[in-house]
Write an enzyme that holds these catalytic residues in place. Structure first.
Site, PDB file in Angstrom:
ATOM      1  N   ASP A 190      -9.174  -6.833  -3.849  1.00  0.00           N
ATOM      2  CA  ASP A 190      -8.738  -5.705  -3.346  1.00  0.00           C
ATOM      3  C   ASP A 190      -9.226  -4.419  -4.048  1.00  0.00           C
ATOM      4  O   ASP A 190      -9.197  -4.205  -5.255  1.00  0.00           O
ATOM      5  CB  ASP A 190      -6.929  -5.385  -3.636  1.00  0.00           C
ATOM      6  CG  ASP A 190      -6.455  -4.227  -2.854  1.00  0.00           C
ATOM      7  OD1 ASP A 190      -7.213  -3.105  -2.496  1.00  0.00           O
ATOM      8  OD2 ASP A 190      -5.001  -4.137  -2.657  1.00  0.00           O
ATOM      9  N   HIS A 230      -7.070  -6.285   0.432  1.00  0.00           N
ATOM     10  CA  HIS A 230      -5.730  -5.204   0.455  1.00  0.00           C
ATOM     11  C   HIS A 230      -4.993  -5.665   1.680  1.00  0.00           C
ATOM     12  O   HIS A 230      -5.207  -5.412   2.655  1.00  0.00           O
ATOM     13  CB  HIS A 230      -6.572  -3.892   0.699  1.00  0.00           C
ATOM     14  CG  HIS A 230      -5.375  -2.801   0.707  1.00  0.00           C
ATOM     15  ND1 HIS A 230      -4.646  -2.544  -0.399  1.00  0.00           N
ATOM     16  CD2 HIS A 230      -4.967  -1.874   1.525  1.00  0.00           C
ATOM     17  CE1 HIS A 230      -3.799  -1.645  -0.396  1.00  0.00           C
ATOM     18  NE2 HIS A 230      -3.967  -1.204   0.977  1.00  0.00           N
ATOM     19  N   SER A 289       0.923  -1.349   0.001  1.00  0.00           N
ATOM     20  CA  SER A 289       0.058  -0.095   0.061  1.00  0.00           C
ATOM     21  C   SER A 289       0.851   1.151  -0.002  1.00  0.00           C
ATOM     22  O   SER A 289       1.560   1.414  -0.845  1.00  0.00           O
ATOM     23  CB  SER A 289      -0.962   0.164   1.165  1.00  0.00           C
ATOM     24  OG  SER A 289      -1.970   1.015   1.155  1.00  0.00           O
TER      25      SER A 289
END
Length: 358
Positions: A140, A173, A46
């Site tokens: 995600d 995610h 991320s």
């Protein structure tokens, strides 16, 4: 009348009982162990994936490869000049509605080449030799596959040939592990560490440092290996980095020997994943340390913490839109001299120095 005479040392004895334990908990410095700086690699999730790309591109001269988990291309927040860096970061670089609204690769490649020509980052030609592992979970929705597709496109546009892009796992995610105690594979929830029956850390390291067979590697894994804290503050030169005073590092015993030159792998956590938020979950429980000994790798875990004032970074993300230069209309968060990139590079320099060099 009997006088109550106190031992004049008693007060000092009590004081020493207080001070001595404090002294034993003084933060250790990051040691110099003579690591091989020209074989450095990096990975992250991320915001840590965006930081991975920034560190990789800025310092490509020392890099061997990278693992990018749910992150966009270099300079992604500058994709569309009609939007602010923050608007680009939150929309273009995360979950755009269409490919055309996603990262503007032709512009980003042009800007990257220009920065290299100006000497603000290393020559982009260095990237051609790198080994990249890209990962996008099919569930995600935070950083979508549309963005990761363009991350692959960015590196291909710069001539990188050795790219493994895995996007067929039903993952949310998160960083992916094979630990049954972690969240379910498709989840997107704190601490963003999911069990999908595979170890991304292992796969990333095996891609970058190819030559070790996974089946041969597994018996050598050391799941009990633990990172230790070090004083990260000495590497921070700006008050606005949002970086913690403490970082973490795992140095295999072999890497402390004079006749062994180990390499460094830098691991960037994602938003809401720093040690002040999830403790040792990222730096001790995501699988990296277990394979450090097998690859002769030092695992470096720089840390960012949440900040609700200046800089404004409430989720403890790495900077990929400019918060670390809050008073600059043209913030630098992406070159070799930017606050966070330069701080982490100084850590890498320390680890690669000889023990008598500092």
């Amino acid at each position: 009348m009997k006088t109550n005479k106190r031992n004049p040392l008693s007060r000092w004895s009590v004081l020493s009982m207080i001070l001595i334990p404090l002294a034993t908990h003084a933060m250790d410095k990051l040691p110099a162990v003579g690591a091989e700086i020209s074989n450095t690699s990096v990975s992250g999730l991320s915001s840590g994936a965006f930081m991975t790309t920034q560190f990789l591109v800025a310092h490509s001269a020392i890099m061997k490869g990278a693992g990018i988990i749910a992150g966009g291309p270099y300079l992604c927040a500058q994709s569309w000049p009609t939007s602010t860096y923050l608007e680009n970061a939150m929309n273009t670089c995360m979950n755009p509605l269409t490919k055309s609204a996603g990262p503007n690769i032709p512009l980003l490649v042009k800007k990257t080449r220009q920065l290299a020509a100006e000497g603000k980052i290393d020559p982009v030609e260095n990237l051609k030799k790198d080994h990249l592992y890209l990962f996008s979970g099919s569930s995600d929705k935070t950083v979508s596959m549309l963005v990761m597709d363009q991350t692959q496109n960015f590196y291909q546009s710069l001539g990188v040939e050795d790219i493994l892009y895995k996007n067929d796992t039903n993952a949310g995610h998160a960083i992916i592990t094979e630990n049954a105690k972690d969240s379910t594979c498709s989840a997107t929830k704190p601490p963003f560490v999911n069990n999908c029956g595979i170890s991304l850390a292992e796969n990333i390291l095996n891609k970058i440092y190819s030559g070790l067979n996974t089946s041969e590697l597994k018996p050598e894994a050391k799941p009990e290996a633990k990172a230790v804290p070090f004083d990260q503050s000495e590497f921070i030169k700006s008050p606005y980095t949002s970086m913690d005073k403490t970082g973490y590092v795992y140095i295999p015993d072999k890497c402390k020997e004079k006749d062994t030159r180990c390499s460094i792998h830098v691991v960037f956590h994602g938003c809401e994943q720093g040690a002040t938020v999830i403790k040792d979950k990222y730096y001790n429980q995501t699988g990296y340390n277990a394979y450090a000994d097998a690859y002769n790798l030092i695992m470096l875990y720089p840390q960012v913490h949440p900040s609700t004032e200046k800089p404004y970074n409430p989720k403890g993300c790495w900077d990929f839109w400019g918060y670390s230069s809050p008073d600059d209309p043209n913030p630098d968060y992406f070159t070799k001299d930017s606050p966070q990139v330069s701080a982490v590079y100084r850590m890498v320099e320390r680890l690669s120095s000889k023990p008598t060099d500092y």
